[in-house]
Write a protein that holds these residues in place. Structure first.
Motif, PDB file in Angstrom:
ATOM      1  N   VAL A 238      34.156  52.752  40.787  1.00 32.88           N
ATOM      2  CA  VAL A 238      33.269  51.619  41.065  1.00 32.88           C
ATOM      3  C   VAL A 238      34.033  50.326  40.821  1.00 32.88           C
ATOM      4  O   VAL A 238      34.668  50.156  39.773  1.00 32.88           O
ATOM      5  CB  VAL A 238      32.011  51.679  40.170  1.00 32.88           C
ATOM      6  CG1 VAL A 238      31.119  50.466  40.421  1.00 32.88           C
ATOM      7  CG2 VAL A 238      31.248  52.973  40.421  1.00 32.88           C
ATOM      8  N   ALA A 239      33.984  49.416  41.772  1.00 35.63           N
ATOM      9  CA  ALA A 239      34.727  48.155  41.649  1.00 35.63           C
ATOM     10  C   ALA A 239      34.157  47.303  40.520  1.00 35.63           C
ATOM     11  O   ALA A 239      32.935  47.168  40.384  1.00 35.63           O
ATOM     12  CB  ALA A 239      34.674  47.387  42.966  1.00 35.63           C
ATOM     13  N   HIS A 240      35.034  46.738  39.731  1.00 35.76           N
ATOM     14  CA  HIS A 240      34.613  45.874  38.627  1.00 35.76           C
ATOM     15  C   HIS A 240      34.765  44.396  38.955  1.00 35.76           C
ATOM     16  O   HIS A 240      34.642  43.542  38.065  1.00 35.76           O
ATOM     17  CB  HIS A 240      35.369  46.221  37.348  1.00 35.76           C
ATOM     18  CG  HIS A 240      36.864  46.309  37.494  1.00 35.76           C
ATOM     19  ND1 HIS A 240      37.656  45.208  37.713  1.00 35.76           N
ATOM     20  CD2 HIS A 240      37.694  47.382  37.450  1.00 35.76           C
ATOM     21  CE1 HIS A 240      38.911  45.586  37.790  1.00 35.76           C
ATOM     22  NE2 HIS A 240      38.977  46.907  37.647  1.00 35.76           N
ATOM     23  N   VAL A 241      35.026  44.073  40.224  1.00 40.26           N
ATOM     24  CA  VAL A 241      35.100  42.681  40.685  1.00 40.26           C
ATOM     25  C   VAL A 241      34.361  42.574  42.014  1.00 40.26           C
ATOM     26  O   VAL A 241      34.132  43.576  42.703  1.00 40.26           O
ATOM     27  CB  VAL A 241      36.569  42.223  40.877  1.00 40.26           C
ATOM     28  CG1 VAL A 241      37.294  42.160  39.555  1.00 40.26           C
ATOM     29  CG2 VAL A 241      37.294  43.128  41.868  1.00 40.26           C
ATOM     30  N   PRO A 242      33.963  41.351  42.420  1.00 43.49           N
ATOM     31  CA  PRO A 242      33.394  41.175  43.760  1.00 43.49           C
ATOM     32  C   PRO A 242      34.401  41.598  44.826  1.00 43.49           C
ATOM     33  O   PRO A 242      35.597  41.329  44.710  1.00 43.49           O
ATOM     34  CB  PRO A 242      33.111  39.667  43.826  1.00 43.49           C
ATOM     35  CG  PRO A 242      33.008  39.223  42.404  1.00 43.49           C
ATOM     36  CD  PRO A 242      33.970  40.093  41.643  1.00 43.49           C
ATOM     37  N   VAL A 243      33.896  42.256  45.866  1.00 44.99           N
ATOM     38  CA  VAL A 243      34.741  42.769  46.939  1.00 44.99           C
ATOM     39  C   VAL A 243      34.347  42.129  48.265  1.00 44.99           C
ATOM     40  O   VAL A 243      33.158  42.037  48.588  1.00 44.99           O
ATOM     41  CB  VAL A 243      34.615  44.303  47.042  1.00 44.99           C
ATOM     42  CG1 VAL A 243      35.402  44.824  48.256  1.00 44.99           C
ATOM     43  CG2 VAL A 243      35.125  44.974  45.764  1.00 44.99           C
ATOM     44  N   GLN A 244      35.354  41.714  49.006  1.00 50.03           N
ATOM     45  CA  GLN A 244      35.167  41.280  50.384  1.00 50.03           C
ATOM     46  C   GLN A 244      35.800  42.336  51.297  1.00 50.03           C
ATOM     47  O   GLN A 244      36.999  42.592  51.206  1.00 50.03           O
ATOM     48  CB  GLN A 244      35.830  39.922  50.638  1.00 50.03           C
ATOM     49  CG  GLN A 244      35.781  39.507  52.101  1.00 50.03           C
ATOM     50  CD  GLN A 244      36.279  38.093  52.345  1.00 50.03           C
ATOM     51  OE1 GLN A 244      35.642  37.321  53.031  1.00 50.03           O
ATOM     52  NE2 GLN A 244      37.415  37.732  51.767  1.00 50.03           N
ATOM     53  N   GLU A 294      37.153  31.023  51.742  1.00 53.10           N
ATOM     54  CA  GLU A 294      35.707  30.975  51.516  1.00 53.10           C
ATOM     55  C   GLU A 294      35.291  31.918  50.394  1.00 53.10           C
ATOM     56  O   GLU A 294      34.474  31.565  49.528  1.00 53.10           O
ATOM     57  CB  GLU A 294      34.983  31.336  52.813  1.00 53.10           C
ATOM     58  CG  GLU A 294      35.121  30.285  53.900  1.00 53.10           C
ATOM     59  CD  GLU A 294      34.711  30.817  55.268  1.00 53.10           C
ATOM     60  OE1 GLU A 294      34.365  32.019  55.362  1.00 53.10           O
ATOM     61  OE2 GLU A 294      34.729  30.034  56.233  1.00 53.10           O
ATOM     62  N   PHE A 295      35.865  33.107  50.390  1.00 53.06           N
ATOM     63  CA  PHE A 295      35.487  34.096  49.387  1.00 53.06           C
ATOM     64  C   PHE A 295      35.999  33.724  48.002  1.00 53.06           C
ATOM     65  O   PHE A 295      35.248  33.749  47.023  1.00 53.06           O
ATOM     66  CB  PHE A 295      36.029  35.464  49.806  1.00 53.06           C
ATOM     67  CG  PHE A 295      35.636  36.597  48.905  1.00 53.06           C
ATOM     68  CD1 PHE A 295      34.302  36.874  48.665  1.00 53.06           C
ATOM     69  CD2 PHE A 295      36.595  37.403  48.312  1.00 53.06           C
ATOM     70  CE1 PHE A 295      33.923  37.927  47.847  1.00 53.06           C
ATOM     71  CE2 PHE A 295      36.236  38.458  47.495  1.00 53.06           C
ATOM     72  CZ  PHE A 295      34.891  38.726  47.257  1.00 53.06           C
ATOM     73  N   VAL A 296      37.271  33.374  47.909  1.00 59.09           N
ATOM     74  CA  VAL A 296      37.854  33.015  46.618  1.00 59.09           C
ATOM     75  C   VAL A 296      37.110  31.829  46.009  1.00 59.09           C
ATOM     76  O   VAL A 296      36.767  31.838  44.820  1.00 59.09           O
ATOM     77  CB  VAL A 296      39.355  32.708  46.768  1.00 59.09           C
ATOM     78  CG1 VAL A 296      39.902  32.046  45.510  1.00 59.09           C
ATOM     79  CG2 VAL A 296      40.133  33.989  47.073  1.00 59.09           C
ATOM     80  N   ASP A 297      36.847  30.815  46.807  1.00 59.41           N
ATOM     81  CA  ASP A 297      36.158  29.639  46.277  1.00 59.41           C
ATOM     82  C   ASP A 297      34.725  29.969  45.864  1.00 59.41           C
ATOM     83  O   ASP A 297      34.222  29.444  44.867  1.00 59.41           O
ATOM     84  CB  ASP A 297      36.170  28.518  47.312  1.00 59.41           C
ATOM     85  CG  ASP A 297      37.547  27.903  47.488  1.00 59.41           C
ATOM     86  OD1 ASP A 297      38.468  28.263  46.725  1.00 59.41           O
ATOM     87  OD2 ASP A 297      37.724  27.064  48.389  1.00 59.41           O
ATOM     88  N   ALA A 298      34.046  30.821  46.621  1.00 62.26           N
ATOM     89  CA  ALA A 298      32.690  31.219  46.253  1.00 62.26           C
ATOM     90  C   ALA A 298      32.680  32.007  44.950  1.00 62.26           C
ATOM     91  O   ALA A 298      31.817  31.805  44.087  1.00 62.26           O
ATOM     92  CB  ALA A 298      32.057  32.032  47.374  1.00 62.26           C
ATOM     93  N   VAL A 299      33.642  32.917  44.772  1.00 63.60           N
ATOM     94  CA  VAL A 299      33.730  33.688  43.532  1.00 63.60           C
ATOM     95  C   VAL A 299      34.017  32.765  42.357  1.00 63.60           C
ATOM     96  O   VAL A 299      33.429  32.910  41.273  1.00 63.60           O
ATOM     97  CB  VAL A 299      34.821  34.771  43.651  1.00 63.60           C
ATOM     98  CG1 VAL A 299      35.115  35.398  42.297  1.00 63.60           C
ATOM     99  CG2 VAL A 299      34.394  35.840  44.650  1.00 63.60           C
ATOM    100  N   ARG A 300      34.885  31.802  42.569  1.00 65.67           N
ATOM    101  CA  ARG A 300      35.261  30.895  41.470  1.00 65.67           C
ATOM    102  C   ARG A 300      34.070  30.105  40.944  1.00 65.67           C
ATOM    103  O   ARG A 300      33.977  29.844  39.745  1.00 65.67           O
ATOM    104  CB  ARG A 300      36.350  29.938  41.935  1.00 65.67           C
ATOM    105  CG  ARG A 300      37.705  30.599  42.173  1.00 65.67           C
ATOM    106  CD  ARG A 300      38.719  29.567  42.620  1.00 65.67           C
ATOM    107  NE  ARG A 300      38.903  28.539  41.613  1.00 65.67           N
ATOM    108  CZ  ARG A 300      39.168  27.258  41.882  1.00 65.67           C
ATOM    109  NH1 ARG A 300      39.269  26.854  43.129  1.00 65.67           N
ATOM    110  NH2 ARG A 300      39.347  26.409  40.900  1.00 65.67           N
ATOM    111  N   VAL A 301      33.169  29.691  41.829  1.00 65.53           N
ATOM    112  CA  VAL A 301      32.019  28.887  41.394  1.00 65.53           C
ATOM    113  C   VAL A 301      30.774  29.728  41.196  1.00 65.53           C
ATOM    114  O   VAL A 301      29.707  29.194  40.888  1.00 65.53           O
ATOM    115  CB  VAL A 301      31.737  27.747  42.396  1.00 65.53           C
ATOM    116  CG1 VAL A 301      32.947  26.838  42.521  1.00 65.53           C
ATOM    117  CG2 VAL A 301      31.326  28.288  43.762  1.00 65.53           C
ATOM    118  N   GLY A 302      30.892  31.051  41.368  1.00 63.38           N
ATOM    119  CA  GLY A 302      29.748  31.923  41.168  1.00 63.38           C
ATOM    120  C   GLY A 302      28.718  31.848  42.268  1.00 63.38           C
ATOM    121  O   GLY A 302      27.552  32.213  42.069  1.00 63.38           O
ATOM    122  N   SER A 303      29.124  31.391  43.460  1.00 67.29           N
ATOM    123  CA  SER A 303      28.195  31.223  44.575  1.00 67.29           C
ATOM    124  C   SER A 303      28.238  32.472  45.454  1.00 67.29           C
ATOM    125  O   SER A 303      28.876  32.484  46.501  1.00 67.29           O
ATOM    126  CB  SER A 303      28.578  29.984  45.397  1.00 67.29           C
ATOM    127  OG  SER A 303      27.761  29.867  46.538  1.00 67.29           O
TER     128      SER A 303
END
Length: 332
Positions: A238-244, A294-303
């Motif tokens: 199971v992934a322990h980080v957000p996945v794109q 888009e993904f990296v920046d969204a993960v960084r700000v929790g969006s």
């Protein structure tokens, strides 16, 4: 070559020297790229060049490819995913010791990325994972077993379709013949023609002069891992980080159906379907750079809002039309 790039050599505990390249400000968020087969880190130059002003970007040649050396011991053990995880940890300690990195993997780089994103040893070392054209071997094996158990017409069609696409995995298990083909006609012009036909593009083919060596050594990735994981898949990956998940719509090797069960393994998942072939980093580098940003920046700000199952990535000129869709699934 990436403008302003810096070269490094990282020696692993079994004596392999990994050739690492980095660019950009090391104080910025790190985006780490893993290449696949039969590629080397040069695959990522078009994307890294576009992102180096915004991020700290890093890539290395997998053992036995590009400028990296080959393992001295038995090849099967030297290319096992557990061994590749040790390589990544060594490079991570050398190039990004102070914070988690955003991992991006293509093909076998994505297969490795799934191994790392589901490894307890790398919890805290990764911030996110973008997967392109390469499934987790355990997930793929369990996907196949589920369809064999249910045996519906749709399931059997999906199995047959993926089996036909994966013919080369069996061929790569043969001794000596695949190496001879790669060191012979494929490396001397045939692969470039095949590549252009597969990708339906006039973009130049494989970028590395080390293709013959890269492809011959990389065969051990298949021999050391695919049968082993298909016979005994692990159900706890199971992934322990957000996945794109980026799915090339015209991938000749992987069916989009292979990811139907991915909700089980990714508590936070974003899906994109892209109008492209398998080698997206070369044929659509701007589109891929936009998705990563888009993904990296969204993960960084929790969006990471829970809005939508799949988002079709438009051509680069249309990326501004709407917010990228994210989906938060129920736990595995």
């Amino acid at each position: 070559m990436i403008d302003g790039a810096r070269e490094h050599r990282v020696v692993t505990d079994d004596g392999v020297e990994l050739a690492v390249v980095e660019a950009g400000d090391p104080l910025r968020p790190t985006v780490w790229f893993l290449h696949g087969y039969p590629d080397c880190r040069d695959l990522w130059e078009p994307v890294m060049s576009r992102l180096k002003e915004r991020y700290h970007v890093v890539a290395y040649d997998t053992r036995g490819t590009g400028r990296s050396t080959s393992p001295a011991g038995p090849a099967r053990a030297g290319y096992a995913l557990e061994r590749l995880e040790e390589d990544f940890l060594a490079a991570l300690d050398a190039l990004a010791p102070y914070g988690p990195v955003h991992l991006v993997g293509h093909d076998w780089g994505s297969v490795q990325g799934w191994e790392f994103a589901t490894s307890a040893r790398l919890q805290g070392g990764l911030a996110s994972f973008t997967s392109i054209g390469g499934p987790c071997l355990d997930h793929a094996a369990l996907w196949a077993r589920t369809r064999l158990r249910r045996r519906s017409a749709a399931d059997l069609r999906a199995l047959l379709g993926q089996g036909l696409r994966s013919w080369y995995i069996t061929a790569f298990q043969l001794p000596r013949l695949p190496e001879a083909l790669w060191r012979g006609p494929l490396a001397h012009g045939a692969w470039a023609a095949v590549w252009r036909a597969l990708e339906r593009t006039r973009v130049p083919g494989h970028p590395a002069p080390t293709l013959a060596r890269d492809a011959a050594n990389g065969l051990w990735l298949y021999r050391a891992n695919t049968r082993r994981r298909s016979r005994a898949p692990r159900a706890d990956r199971v992934a322990h980080v957000p996945v794109q998940l980026v799915v090339p719509e015209h991938d000749p090797f992987l069916s989009a159906r292979l990811y139907d069960d991915l909700d089980r393994w990714t508590p936070v998942l974003r899906r994109h379907t892209v109008d492209a072939g398998h080698w997206l980093p070369l044929t659509r580098p701007q589109a891929l750079s936009d998705l990563i940003t888009e993904f990296v920046d969204a993960v960084r700000v929790g969006s990471i809002p829970s809005v939508g199952r799949d988002h079709r990535a438009d051509p680069p000129s249309a990326f501004g039309r709407g917010h990228p869709h994210f989906r938060r699934s129920e736990g595995a």
